[in-house]
Design a protein around this motif. Structure first.
Motif, PDB file in Angstrom:
ATOM      1  N   VAL A 181       0.831  -1.202   0.000  1.00 31.00           N
ATOM      2  CA  VAL A 181       0.000   0.000   0.000  1.00 31.00           C
ATOM      3  C   VAL A 181       0.870   1.258   0.000  1.00 31.00           C
ATOM      4  O   VAL A 181       0.623   2.210  -0.754  1.00 31.00           O
ATOM      5  N   GLU A 182       1.902   1.293   0.834  1.00 32.84           N
ATOM      6  CA  GLU A 182       2.774   2.467   0.882  1.00 32.84           C
ATOM      7  C   GLU A 182       3.565   2.621  -0.408  1.00 32.84           C
ATOM      8  O   GLU A 182       3.880   3.747  -0.829  1.00 32.84           O
ATOM      9  N   ALA A 183       3.921   1.507  -1.063  1.00 32.58           N
ATOM     10  CA  ALA A 183       4.608   1.590  -2.348  1.00 32.58           C
ATOM     11  C   ALA A 183       3.734   2.250  -3.403  1.00 32.58           C
ATOM     12  O   ALA A 183       4.241   2.857  -4.358  1.00 32.58           O
ATOM     13  N   MET A 184       2.418   2.154  -3.258  1.00 33.76           N
ATOM     14  CA  MET A 184       1.488   2.779  -4.204  1.00 33.76           C
ATOM     15  C   MET A 184       1.085   4.187  -3.764  1.00 33.76           C
ATOM     16  O   MET A 184       0.200   4.798  -4.369  1.00 33.76           O
ATOM     17  N   GLY A 185       1.685   4.709  -2.687  1.00 32.89           N
ATOM     18  CA  GLY A 185       1.365   6.056  -2.229  1.00 32.89           C
ATOM     19  C   GLY A 185       0.174   6.133  -1.313  1.00 32.89           C
ATOM     20  O   GLY A 185      -0.366   7.223  -1.094  1.00 32.89           O
ATOM     21  N   GLY A 186      -0.276   5.000  -0.760  1.00 30.66           N
ATOM     22  CA  GLY A 186      -1.408   4.997   0.148  1.00 30.66           C
ATOM     23  C   GLY A 186      -0.984   4.781   1.584  1.00 30.66           C
ATOM     24  O   GLY A 186       0.207   4.774   1.910  1.00 30.66           O
ATOM     25  N   THR A 187      -1.957   4.603   2.450  1.00 29.74           N
ATOM     26  CA  THR A 187      -1.685   4.339   3.862  1.00 29.74           C
ATOM     27  C   THR A 187      -2.567   3.194   4.337  1.00 29.74           C
ATOM     28  O   THR A 187      -3.658   2.971   3.808  1.00 29.74           O
ATOM     29  N   MET A 204      -9.375  -2.188   9.686  1.00 25.63           N
ATOM     30  CA  MET A 204      -8.227  -1.812   8.882  1.00 25.63           C
ATOM     31  C   MET A 204      -8.681  -0.757   7.872  1.00 25.63           C
ATOM     32  O   MET A 204      -9.602  -0.994   7.085  1.00 25.63           O
ATOM     33  N   VAL A 205      -8.026   0.418   7.905  1.00 27.76           N
ATOM     34  CA  VAL A 205      -8.403   1.535   7.038  1.00 27.76           C
ATOM     35  C   VAL A 205      -7.323   1.700   5.976  1.00 27.76           C
ATOM     36  O   VAL A 205      -6.187   2.050   6.279  1.00 27.76           O
ATOM     37  N   LEU A 206      -7.675   1.415   4.721  1.00 27.95           N
ATOM     38  CA  LEU A 206      -6.763   1.514   3.589  1.00 27.95           C
ATOM     39  C   LEU A 206      -7.159   2.746   2.779  1.00 27.95           C
ATOM     40  O   LEU A 206      -8.280   2.825   2.272  1.00 27.95           O
ATOM     41  N   THR A 207      -6.250   3.737   2.689  1.00 28.68           N
ATOM     42  CA  THR A 207      -6.539   4.993   2.002  1.00 28.68           C
ATOM     43  C   THR A 207      -5.699   5.079   0.735  1.00 28.68           C
ATOM     44  O   THR A 207      -4.482   4.890   0.780  1.00 28.68           O
ATOM     45  N   LEU A 208      -6.357   5.363  -0.402  1.00 30.60           N
ATOM     46  CA  LEU A 208      -5.698   5.403  -1.706  1.00 30.60           C
ATOM     47  C   LEU A 208      -6.008   6.724  -2.407  1.00 30.60           C
ATOM     48  O   LEU A 208      -7.020   7.375  -2.121  1.00 30.60           O
ATOM     49  N   ARG A 209      -5.121   7.118  -3.343  1.00 32.17           N
ATOM     50  CA  ARG A 209      -5.333   8.345  -4.112  1.00 32.17           C
ATOM     51  C   ARG A 209      -6.390   8.120  -5.185  1.00 32.17           C
ATOM     52  O   ARG A 209      -6.339   7.128  -5.916  1.00 32.17           O
TER      53      ARG A 209
END
Length: 848
Positions: A805-811, A824-829
């Motif tokens: 996830v962090e490799a894709m710019g998310g958290t 689990m909260v996955l945040t993406l652009r």
């Protein structure tokens, strides 16, 4: 009959306690003997609010029919007939049911006020009409019920009911605001921490503006004309005098009037180091500005106004704060002063504030010390006084009909010699003594107008005058030189004290140190150059300012540090006495550079140690977790190949199923190990493109049993910028982990929604949960929380998921699930330009 008074409890969001505060006020007024009734209060099923209604008289509501449904509204006629002193009216922005007396409740309140009834009401900041667009851009929710700002602004009292976002979310999770079936949707939509923080800021700022209106109104009513010192990048000019503390505090107040304000206090010292500043007072002011969140700067410059303006423009300041001059009225004959010069030359881009203080016109205390390195104007003035002064004095004495006596004439000429020494140094004073001796002999010693002296006593007097004049000039010049040296040493000690303090504080920013060098010596650029040996070319290790140089030979000033480092400065040539301090800066720059590299090497060593730790953990995991499925596969294969036992078709199918399950488990473990290896070596290169979540998430659930997960992925979500394969692996690991810990019969919820320019995917389980202190630890490799069995895996799933996830710019973060469990909260652009999803204020929970 006068108009009633309106008091409003203003809140940032539902549930902060506005209605509770209003009812508490009602109880207080009844205790004081005031006739207070409840005209309309809606407790929304909140038990604590409902309890507060006990003991309060409630005016019966009016019942209305609309589209086959029954509603109740405030009965304005009944309240007017009851005519209480105070009426409690909840939800000021409420829209009445068609058929009511007025379309809006605030119109009902206006009627009550016109009838002389005091009203206490409540409203949320998001319901103010002027903030509708702002609230919609923050929360994605358009408020349909609004109240004109003017209605709220005309309130006699506005009280802000405040609560931190964390406390409000806890209150929500405990079921104190909405019913349990709405809690999850509210927390993941409208009641996000970011939304609540932004709404809270809106409420605070709006209330602050209203307070300012009250203050202006009060000042106007009481005819107050004096300034009440109640913000941007603000430079404070300090002189070292006692007024500096007032200037710093005033500048801090200016900075606090807007977001992001910054205060920079600057002390300008002349290049000869001679000032009347008190080192003790400067130390106190430095501590004060740092305690208030600002920074202190020490700058050298001969022309104080120019140096101050140059510093202000160099740091992109918007305002300058100066104190009114401490000079007395007669001292203005020497010039307009720093404040007026800065105000005249600041231009339209800088606002200059001249602040009055208690030291105005009281004098500057100690006179400004004279230095040995005098400017051209000072030397010219010394020669003018030393040569022209005696001539003018002789002309005056010869035309005045007063016989002062030779002794008094000598004292007057001696005074001019002392003045010449103080202005221009030793040589003008020496010339003054010589010219004065000649004029005394020619005009005032008999025989006059001749170079001879008749009386031997006069020869002695003139000789003594010449000797005393030369001695006084020598002593004054020597005192000036000693004062110059002491001030120079004091300025150097301040700089060296800063360097020592930076060492003790462990400051490791090389750019900050070089910027300090540039400010201190008023240079254009400072560059730290290094080379491997004498043959290799110079390379810049760090630089600040414009037009840095590439070689020490190209600089105006260069300071070598050993054989392979040099500090190069451009802008002007420094005097020799400044190189000692510059050498200290250069040595400190070399130390900071070495420290930065040591920190980098320590970080590399830490990564190597972490890699060794991971390899050790990997060996431990391989020794058991990988051997377990291998042992199962081996046993099943051995059984199938055995000729001693006749296996039935059911037994053979069961053994083959065991082999397949062991192989799948082995493949999953090996895949996670390989993924972690890729993350550790930095070889994960995502291919980012626009992807729809409803295409990826269902595919990621192929590894969990049917019915163990519920999806809520709206089709209207914007596309997200991700690597499709990495996202699928990450979501699969997160969901498999949630299913593993969820109780039987409790499916995992997988829901997505928009959050500004980002998309949020929440995986909610009802398992045992994780304590706050352990939430970060569950994302570490080879970590399994609680009593997970050894066969539950090697503890890499969440570590791999966060890495991808962090490799894709998310958290990826963990939160508590209201009612128990882990979310689990996955945040993406979101893809840029994608329209945001229209969201309802409290959307219903849909299961697909």
């Amino acid at each position: 009959m006068g108009r009633g008074k309106l008091r409003i409890y203003l809140g940032a969001a539902p549930g902060v306690g506005k209605t509770y505060a209003m009812l508490s006020e009602g109880h207080r007024r009844i205790e004081r003997g005031t006739d207070c009734v409840v005209a309309f209060v809606e407790h929304h099923g909140r038990p604590r609010t409902e309890v507060m209604l006990h003991g309060l008289e409630q005016v019966p509501r009016r019942t209305l029919e609309h589209r086959g449904a029954t509603f109740t509204e405030m009965d304005v006629d009944a309240v007017l007939a009851r005519k209480p002193a105070v009426a409690l009216v909840d939800e000021l922005a409420h829209t009445n049911v068609p058929g009511a007396r007025n379309s809006k409740r605030w119109q009902d309140v206006v009627e009550l006020l016109a009838a002389g009834i005091d009203v206490v009401s409540t409203v949320n900041i998001q319901h103010l009409e002027s903030l509708g667009d702002v609230v919609e851009s923050i929360t994605g929710v358009r408020q349909k019920e609004t109240v004109p700002d003017e209605v709220v602004r005309r309130a006699d009292q506005i009280e802000l009911v405040d609560m931190s976002p964390q406390a409000l979310r806890r209150r929500m999770a405990h079921g104190n605001i909405y019913t349990s079936d709405k809690v999850d949707a509210a927390l993941s939509n409208y009641f996000r921490p970011g939304n609540l923080t932004a709404l809270r800021e809106l409420a605070l700022l709006w209330t602050a503006d209203r307070v300012d209106e009250y203050l202006q109104q009060y000042r106007g009513e009481h005819n107050i004309r004096s300034t009440w010192q109640a913000r941007e990048r603000i430079v404070v000019g300090l002189t070292g005098g006692p007024e500096g503390r007032t200037l710093i505090r005033r500048a801090t107040r200016l900075a606090e009037k807007g977001a992001g304000g910054e205060v920079l206090a600057v002390y300008i010292a002349r290049s000869d180091g001679l000032t009347a500043a008190s080192p003790k007072e400067l130390a106190v002011q430095r501590t004060l500005v740092e305690d208030l969140g600002g920074t202190f700067h020490h700058v050298i410059g001969d022309d104080v106004p120019s140096a101050l303006l140059e510093f202000a423009r160099g740091v992109n300041a918007t305002q300058i704060v100066l104190g009114s001059s401490r000079r007395r009225a007669w001292q203005y004959i020497f010039g307009p002063g720093v404040g007026q010069t800065v105000a005249r030359e600041s231009g339209p881009d800088l606002d200059v504030h001249i602040v009055t203080h208690s030291e105005v016109a009281k004098g500057r205390g100690l006179p400004v010390a004279r230095g040995a390195r005098l400017g051209r104007s000072r030397i010219l003035g010394g020669w003018l006084v030393g040569v022209g002064g005696p001539a003018a004095l002789a002309l005056l004495l010869t035309h005045v009909d007063a016989d002062l006596g030779l002794a008094n004439d000598m004292l007057l000429f001696l005074a001019l010699t002392v003045a010449a020494a103080m202005l221009g140094g030793f040589l003008p004073a020496l010339a003054s003594a010589a010219v004065g001796s000649f004029l005394l002999n020619w005009f005032f010693t008999p025989p006059v107008h001749r170079l001879t002296i008749a009386d031997p006593k006069n020869i002695v007097a003139i000789s003594v005058f010449l000797g005393v004049a030369m001695a006084v000039a020598s002593v004054v010049d020597l005192a000036a030189r000693r004062t110059h040296q002491a001030a120079r040493l004091r300025a150097e000690s301040e700089v060296l004290s800063y360097l020592a303090g930076s060492v003790l504080r462990g400051e490791t920013s090389l750019d900050a140190l070089l910027e300090r060098v540039r400010e201190t010596f008023s240079m254009e650029s400072v560059t730290l150059l290094e080379r491997a040996d004498e043959i290799e070319p110079w390379t810049p290790a760090a630089s600040v300012g414009s037009h840095p140089v590439a070689r020490p030979e190209d600089a105006d000033v260069d300071m070598p540090v050993g054989d392979h480092l040099a500090l190069a400065l451009t802008g002007r040539v420094l005097p020799a006495e400044d190189r000692r301090v510059l050498g200290a800066f250069a040595a400190q720059a070399a130390v900071v550079l070495d420290r930065q590299r040591l920190v980098g090497e320590a970080e590399e060593a830490r990564k190597l140690a972490e890699g060794n730790k991971i390899r050790t953990s990997l060996l431990a995991a391989v020794s058991h977790d990988l051997r377990t499925p291998l042992a199962s596969i081996k046993a099943s294969v051995t059984s199938l190949r055995s000729d001693d036992v006749e296996w039935s078709e059911e037994d053979r199918a069961e053994l083959l199923e065991g082999i397949e399950a062991g192989a799948d488990r082995l493949d999953h473990l090996v895949g996670n190990l390989l993924d972690m290896s890729r993350l550790q070596t930095g070889t994960v290169t995502p291919l980012i493109r626009g992807v729809d979540l409803d295409e990826v998430v269902p595919m990621a659930l192929g590894g969990v049993p049917d019915g163990s997960a519920e999806l809520d992925i709206p089709e209207t979500l914007p596309m997200v910028e991700v690597d499709k394969g990495l996202l699928e692996r990450a979501v699969a690991n997160i969901v498999e982990n949630a299913v593993k810990y969820s109780p039987d019969g409790e499916p995992v919820s997988v829901a997505a929604s928009t959050l500004g320019e980002r998309v949020e995917l929440r995986v909610v389980d009802r398992g045992p949960g994780v304590p706050d202190e352990s939430k970060d630890g569950i994302f570490e490799p080879f970590q399994r929380f609680g009593d997970a069995p050894r066969g539950a895996g090697v503890g890499l799933g969440l570590a791999v998921a966060r890495g991808f996830v962090e490799a894709m710019g998310g958290t990826l973060a963990a939160e508590d699930t209201p009612g128990g469990g882990l979310t689990m909260v996955l945040t993406l652009r979101a893809v840029r330009g994608a329209p945001p999803e229209p969201a309802a204020e409290l959307p219903a929970h849909a299961v697909t």
